[in-house]
Design a protein around this motif. Structure first.
Motif, PDB file in Angstrom:
ATOM      1  N   ALA A 245       0.801  -1.220   0.000  1.00 11.60           N
ATOM      2  CA  ALA A 245       0.000   0.000   0.000  1.00 11.60           C
ATOM      3  C   ALA A 245       0.837   1.275   0.000  1.00 11.60           C
ATOM      4  O   ALA A 245       0.438   2.267  -0.603  1.00 11.60           O
ATOM      5  CB  ALA A 245      -0.943   0.015   1.216  1.00 11.60           C
ATOM      6  N   ASP A 246       1.991   1.273   0.667  1.00 18.65           N
ATOM      7  CA  ASP A 246       2.773   2.495   0.816  1.00 18.65           C
ATOM      8  C   ASP A 246       3.757   2.664  -0.337  1.00 18.65           C
ATOM      9  O   ASP A 246       4.196   1.675  -0.934  1.00 18.65           O
ATOM     10  CB  ASP A 246       3.539   2.474   2.140  1.00 18.65           C
ATOM     11  N   PRO A 247       4.118   3.922  -0.661  1.00 12.46           N
ATOM     12  CA  PRO A 247       5.107   4.150  -1.722  1.00 12.46           C
ATOM     13  C   PRO A 247       6.440   3.512  -1.366  1.00 12.46           C
ATOM     14  O   PRO A 247       6.820   3.451  -0.194  1.00 12.46           O
ATOM     15  CB  PRO A 247       5.222   5.687  -1.784  1.00 12.46           C
ATOM     16  N   PRO A 248       7.183   3.042  -2.369  1.00 13.50           N
ATOM     17  CA  PRO A 248       8.466   2.390  -2.090  1.00 13.50           C
ATOM     18  C   PRO A 248       9.599   3.403  -1.995  1.00 13.50           C
ATOM     19  O   PRO A 248       9.422   4.593  -2.282  1.00 13.50           O
ATOM     20  CB  PRO A 248       8.645   1.481  -3.301  1.00 13.50           C
ATOM     21  N   PHE A 249      10.775   2.937  -1.600  1.00 14.47           N
ATOM     22  CA  PHE A 249      11.978   3.729  -1.746  1.00 14.47           C
ATOM     23  C   PHE A 249      12.379   3.707  -3.228  1.00 14.47           C
ATOM     24  O   PHE A 249      11.883   2.896  -4.004  1.00 14.47           O
ATOM     25  CB  PHE A 249      13.096   3.155  -0.873  1.00 14.47           C
ATOM     26  N   SER A 250      13.293   4.585  -3.610  1.00 13.31           N
ATOM     27  CA  SER A 250      13.647   4.685  -5.031  1.00 13.31           C
ATOM     28  C   SER A 250      15.152   4.806  -5.187  1.00 13.31           C
ATOM     29  O   SER A 250      15.885   4.995  -4.205  1.00 13.31           O
ATOM     30  CB  SER A 250      12.952   5.897  -5.665  1.00 13.31           C
ATOM     31  N   ARG A 251      15.596   4.671  -6.436  1.00 14.25           N
ATOM     32  CA  ARG A 251      17.008   4.775  -6.796  1.00 14.25           C
ATOM     33  C   ARG A 251      17.863   3.856  -5.931  1.00 14.25           C
ATOM     34  O   ARG A 251      18.857   4.248  -5.350  1.00 14.25           O
ATOM     35  CB  ARG A 251      17.495   6.221  -6.691  1.00 14.25           C
ATOM     36  N   LEU A 252      17.453   2.591  -5.886  1.00 13.62           N
ATOM     37  CA  LEU A 252      18.103   1.617  -5.011  1.00 13.62           C
ATOM     38  C   LEU A 252      19.098   0.770  -5.799  1.00 13.62           C
ATOM     39  O   LEU A 252      18.898   0.488  -6.990  1.00 13.62           O
ATOM     40  CB  LEU A 252      17.063   0.702  -4.365  1.00 13.62           C
ATOM     41  N   ASP A 253      20.149   0.345  -5.126  1.00 14.17           N
ATOM     42  CA  ASP A 253      21.142  -0.534  -5.731  1.00 14.17           C
ATOM     43  C   ASP A 253      20.845  -1.995  -5.433  1.00 14.17           C
ATOM     44  O   ASP A 253      21.278  -2.866  -6.199  1.00 14.17           O
ATOM     45  CB  ASP A 253      22.540  -0.185  -5.200  1.00 14.17           C
ATOM     46  N   LEU A 254      20.170  -2.280  -4.337  1.00  9.04           N
ATOM     47  CA  LEU A 254      19.845  -3.660  -3.992  1.00  9.04           C
ATOM     48  C   LEU A 254      18.553  -3.680  -3.196  1.00  9.04           C
ATOM     49  O   LEU A 254      18.364  -2.861  -2.290  1.00  9.04           O
ATOM     50  CB  LEU A 254      20.971  -4.308  -3.188  1.00  9.04           C
ATOM     51  N   VAL A 255      17.670  -4.598  -3.540  1.00 13.02           N
ATOM     52  CA  VAL A 255      16.428  -4.824  -2.799  1.00 13.02           C
ATOM     53  C   VAL A 255      16.412  -6.282  -2.349  1.00 13.02           C
ATOM     54  O   VAL A 255      16.600  -7.190  -3.163  1.00 13.02           O
ATOM     55  CB  VAL A 255      15.182  -4.523  -3.654  1.00 13.02           C
ATOM     56  N   SER A 256      16.218  -6.499  -1.063  1.00 14.24           N
ATOM     57  CA  SER A 256      16.105  -7.846  -0.516  1.00 14.24           C
ATOM     58  C   SER A 256      14.693  -8.032   0.028  1.00 14.24           C
ATOM     59  O   SER A 256      14.257  -7.294   0.902  1.00 14.24           O
ATOM     60  CB  SER A 256      17.138  -8.063   0.599  1.00 14.24           C
ATOM     61  N   CYS A 257      14.003  -9.006  -0.522  1.00 16.99           N
ATOM     62  CA  CYS A 257      12.645  -9.337  -0.050  1.00 16.99           C
ATOM     63  C   CYS A 257      12.548 -10.857  -0.031  1.00 16.99           C
ATOM     64  O   CYS A 257      12.131 -11.489  -0.991  1.00 16.99           O
ATOM     65  CB  CYS A 257      11.584  -8.730  -0.967  1.00 16.99           C
ATOM     66  N   ARG A 258      12.952 -11.431   1.068  1.00 16.73           N
ATOM     67  CA  ARG A 258      13.071 -12.889   1.144  1.00 16.73           C
ATOM     68  C   ARG A 258      11.946 -13.469   1.982  1.00 16.73           C
ATOM     69  O   ARG A 258      11.694 -13.035   3.095  1.00 16.73           O
ATOM     70  CB  ARG A 258      14.441 -13.270   1.718  1.00 16.73           C
ATOM     71  N   ASN A 259      11.283 -14.468   1.397  1.00 11.48           N
ATOM     72  CA  ASN A 259      10.232 -15.230   2.082  1.00 11.48           C
ATOM     73  C   ASN A 259       9.046 -14.358   2.482  1.00 11.48           C
ATOM     74  O   ASN A 259       8.431 -14.571   3.525  1.00 11.48           O
ATOM     75  CB  ASN A 259      10.802 -15.942   3.314  1.00 11.48           C
TER      76      ASN A 259
END
Length: 880
Positions: free
Chosen positions: A434-448
């Motif tokens: 629902a909430d806006p994401p962060f931006s201009r990222l070098d790495l995103v980790s979303c595990r499990n």
């Protein structure tokens, strides 16, 4: 006691329980039958014997479950646990041996000096490998127990010291098992229960005598599903699920509509089993939730499934540390920070793990790069725990000694992340759906996280990550997750480790949020409830959007605090998602070349309370230069002062391949004059604000310097006090040892003196300065009617059995002159004693009383009398 087999000669690490110790050939025998019943792992340490006795006494012997007890035992002595526990239960109690099959109604006790694990339904022994000096046999068992038994695995933590079990219980939770801890107040030693409870993953905390009832209720709730159940019956049994989800959405901060129904149903049924409600009676549980806000919150927390650990899946972090992160560090220019986002961070272990790896690689590369780590989760309690950065001692099983020394400080109850590591990570509560994401990222980790979401929500999240990543950014998913149909947005870096690289840019319509427009994710309408838009309404909405995009100017509604309340039209031409924390601040979202003019127009409109139009500049659109204005007008909505900002186009200048049309000089001059006037106004306001800010900053700096000096002074005093206390503690310890030794010597000397006095059979009487009795020997009873309670009484109060009226005067004379005195006395029975009185002297030659001894001289007296009589008889005979 059953014969104990020798442990395995091979060594295994704590996590090795997932694959088991090294095979030992035929010693293991054929694989045991699969476990289709509940297996309970019990962990205990100090005080665990008494807790186990109470537990078994309250547990029916025909419970249909198997139990494995891991008690911290002395590896150098044989265990007596089997004999000590057998009398408290009707179950079979056995000491575990290699390849012993696990059976119902059996209690298996770990042998001393071994680790236990479960492989193919049988127990296996291995030699422990002490990592960093700590042995965690219960953690070792729990990992294999969770993998082998899944939902049928139960972890019970009883009395004990340390943190054994706090790491392994997360694996039990991750596989849908149950975790129970003994109430710390009920435990003889509360270290293990408190450490487990501090993880936030314990389902039930109870006195030990009440735990068996919960186990039996849970065992009934996880029975195998009925293979003969019809689809209609299955639908009927779950028709309560939408009601529970709606109740959670209305009364908590969580919306589970996009979670997988199977996952929700399993977790809810587990809560029902803990409450003693049949899993088929979901409506009863729904009624309970409507009247019990506490159970509703517990269910919401249970559905969030916060399971995580440091450096989870070692192969993933090895690849990150050796290849992925070094490449990111190498390619980053010095003035551009490295930005990382951990979505679904839970209690922060993975966020800190990634921060450690990046910090190590940056240091090794000798780069002066700024690192920004953002970690978010929907659970406020988990985020609060992550911000605290305090973890149990059990993390030593996952974090190397070097990292523990560099990034953690050891405390009484565990390890706390250092200030430097904590400063790298920014934690926030955020709902990724629902909430806006962060931006201009070098790495995103979303595990499990994706494994708990439905397909539509998974696509939404993947598109959101595509939007948030830079070109070439890295996406890290869990071992059971994939990006699905990437549609050219990602390429695979490592399929086994689920690492992907970002390609291309996000297309319009891929992201389900807009600036100020709220949540645009469309939820599927329930069948028959009419929540979906009709085709006519959908076409009308489609037409409205296309007209707005083609002809209407971009517009934003803000309040006096510059917060965006709503947006309309192509706002992306003039505004952007600001880097850093999600924000609705208009100034943060405005482009650099527009921000000054925009602020000036809003301030003029606020001051004059009238419409203000300024030239905004130009933007490039489809190869053409488009000049636009900034139109700010004050509006009132429900009594609140708001401002509507529009960006209408003024004119378009076509751009050719070799020629660019230039507007007439007069309009251009007018535009420049307006820009100059607006810049002057903005500059004057900026100068005033700078002067005010400078004064405030100066005062703040002075106050900060004063506070810093006080802190430094206080810190020096604390350090001095700490050193003094340490020195005093050492002195007290030394003094205590000396006193113990002196006391032992005095005790020995007193025993020696007492034995000497008693063995001489000499009546001895010790008197103090006031002639009160201090001590007497048993032989004194022949001269005085004295008993043990007479110590402290005056000697004159005692009835003497001798005619010794000069005793008191002689004693006083000896204390005065220090000269011993002797006198013969006779008792009523005709017994003669030589009474000798000497002064009682101390080390300093002081007089503290007298010592009176009575020596029996009756025989000598009779011999003397006989001699005198014989002498007289001889004399008379001579005369005659």
């Amino acid at each position: 006691m059953p014969e104990r087999r020798p442990p395995s000669t091979g060594t295994t690490r704590l996590r090795a329980a997932k694959t088991g110790p090294s095979a030992r050939g035929s010693a293991r025998g054929p694989p045991a039958a699969p476990l289709n019943f509940t297996v309970v792992g019990i962990g205990a340490s100090a005080g665990g014997l008494d807790a186990c006795r109470k537990f078994l006494s309250a547990l029916p012997s025909d419970n249909g479950m198997a139990f494995i007890l891991v008690q911290h035992l002395d590896p150098t002595h044989d265990s007596m646990m089997v004999n000590l526990l057998a009398g408290h239960t009707g179950m079979v109690v056995r000491q575990a041996t290699e390849a012993m099959p696990i059976e119902r109604a059996h209690l298996y006790v770990i042998p001393p000096g071994t680790y236990l694990s479960i492989i193919n339904g049988a127990l296996h022994l291995s030699a422990p490998e002490a990592r960093h000096g700590a042995r965690l046999p219960f953690d070792f068992l729990l990992h294999s127990l969770a993998e082998q038994c899944g939902r049928r695995a139960v972890c019970v933590i009883l009395s004990g010291t340390g943190a054994d079990g706090s790491l392994g219980l997360s694996t039990i939770k991750d596989n849908g098992g149950l975790v129970i801890a003994q109430r710390p107040e009920d435990a003889g030693f509360d270290g293990m229960p408190k450490s487990a409870i501090s993880t936030g993953l314990v389902d039930v905390v109870l006195p030990v005598a009440e735990i068996p009832g919960v186990l039996i209720a849970h065992d009934k709730g996880v029975d195998l599903p009925n293979p003969h159940k019809t689809p209609a019956q299955a639908i009927t049994s779950s028709d309560w699920l939408p009601g529970i989800v709606d109740l959670l959405r209305a009364n908590t901060k969580h919306d589970f509509r996009l979670y997988k129904q199977g996952t929700l149903r399993r977790r809810i049924e587990r809560r029902m089993a803990l409450g003693g409600i049949e899993t088929s009676d979901g409506h009863r549980y729904l009624d309970l939730l409507r009247g019990d806000a506490g159970e509703l919150e517990l269910l919401a927390k249970d559905l969030l499934i916060n399971v995580i650990s440091f450096f989870r899946d070692a192969a993933v972090f090895d690849l990150l540390g050796k290849t992925i992160v070094p490449n990111l560090v190498r390619s980053r220019i010095a003035d551009q920070p490295l930005r990382i986002w951990i979505s679904g961070c839970s209690t922060g272990e993975e966020a800190y793990s990634l921060a450690m790896i990046f910090r190590e690689v940056i240091t090794a590369a000798k780069r002066n790069l700024k690192l920004q780590v953002f970690a978010s989760d929907v659970d406020p309690d988990a985020v609060a725990s992550a911000r605290e950065g305090n973890y149990p001692h059990a993390i030593a099983a996952d974090v190397s000694p070097e990292r523990l020394a560099r990034f953690f400080t050891r405390e009484d109850r565990g390890y706390r992340v250092t200030h430097d590591l904590r400063a790298l990570v920014t934690f926030t509560v955020q709902d990724v759906l629902a909430d806006p994401p962060f931006s201009r990222l070098d790495l995103v980790s979303c595990r499990n996280l994706l494994i708990y979401l439905g397909s539509q929500a998974q696509s939404k999240v993947i598109a959101l990550f595509h939007f948030a990543l830079r070109e070439g950014g890295i996406l890290l998913l869990g071992s059971a997750e994939t990006i699905g149909n990437s549609d050219g947005r990602f390429e695979v870096v490592s399929e086994p480790e689920r690492i992907y690289r970002h390609l291309g840019r996000a297309r319009p319509g891929e992201i389900g949020f807009s600036i100020g427009a709220g949540d645009t994710l469309r939820l599927p309408a329930r069948q028959g409830q009419g929540h979906g838009l009709s085709r006519q309404a959908a076409l009308a909405e489609f037409c409205r959007r296309r007209v707005l995009e083609a002809y209407a100017p971009a517009a934003v509604l803000i309040n006096p605090r510059f917060e965006c309340l709503y947006s309309l039209g192509p706002t992306d031409r003039h505004l952007r998602v600001a880097p850093g924390h999600p924000t609705h601040d208009l100034m943060a979202m405005a482009h650099d070349d527009t921000r000054i003019k925009l602020r000036s127009a809003i301030q003029q409109s606020i001051q004059s309370n009238a419409r203000v139009i300024l030239a905004g500049g130009q933007i490039d659109r489809d190869g053409s230069a488009v000049f636009f204005n900034i139109d700010v007008r004050p509006v009132v909505s429900e009594g609140e002062q708001l401002f509507l900002i529009c960006f209408p186009d003024e004119h378009v200048v076509a751009a050719k391949a070799n020629h660019i049309a230039v507007p007439g000089s007069a309009p251009r001059i007018t535009e420049l004059e307006q820009d100059l006037a607006a810049t002057r106004v903005e500059l004057q306001g900026a100068i005033r604000n700078l002067e005010y800010s400078s004064e405030e900053q100066r005062a703040i700096n002075e106050e900060a310097l004063s506070i810093n000096e006080e802190f430094q002074s206080t810190n020096e005093e604390l350090l001095t006090s700490k050193e003094e206390l340490q020195s005093l503690n050492e002195e007290l310890s030394a003094l205590n040892s000396q006193l113990q030794e002196t006391l032992e010597r005095q005790r020995t000397t007193a025993n020696d003196l007492q034995n000497v006095l008693y063995s001489t059979d000499v009546a001895t009487l010790f008197l103090d300065k006031n002639l009160n009795i201090r001590f007497f020997t048993p032989a004194t009873k022949a001269l005085f009617n004295v008993i043990a309670s007479d110590i402290g009484r005056p000697l004159a109060d005692l009835n003497s059995l001798s005619a010794d009226r000069a005793l008191t005067q002689d004693a006083q004379a000896v204390m005065a002159t220090l000269a011993p005195t002797d006198r013969e006395i006779e008792t009523q029975g005709g017994v003669w004693f030589t009474r000798r009185i000497v002064p009682y002297l101390t080390d300093g030659k002081g007089v503290e009383g007298v010592v009176i001894t009575f020596t029996d001289v009756s025989e000598r007296k009779r011999v003397r009398t006989a001699l005198e009589a014989a002498k007289q008889e001889a004399e008379r005979a001579t005369i005659a």
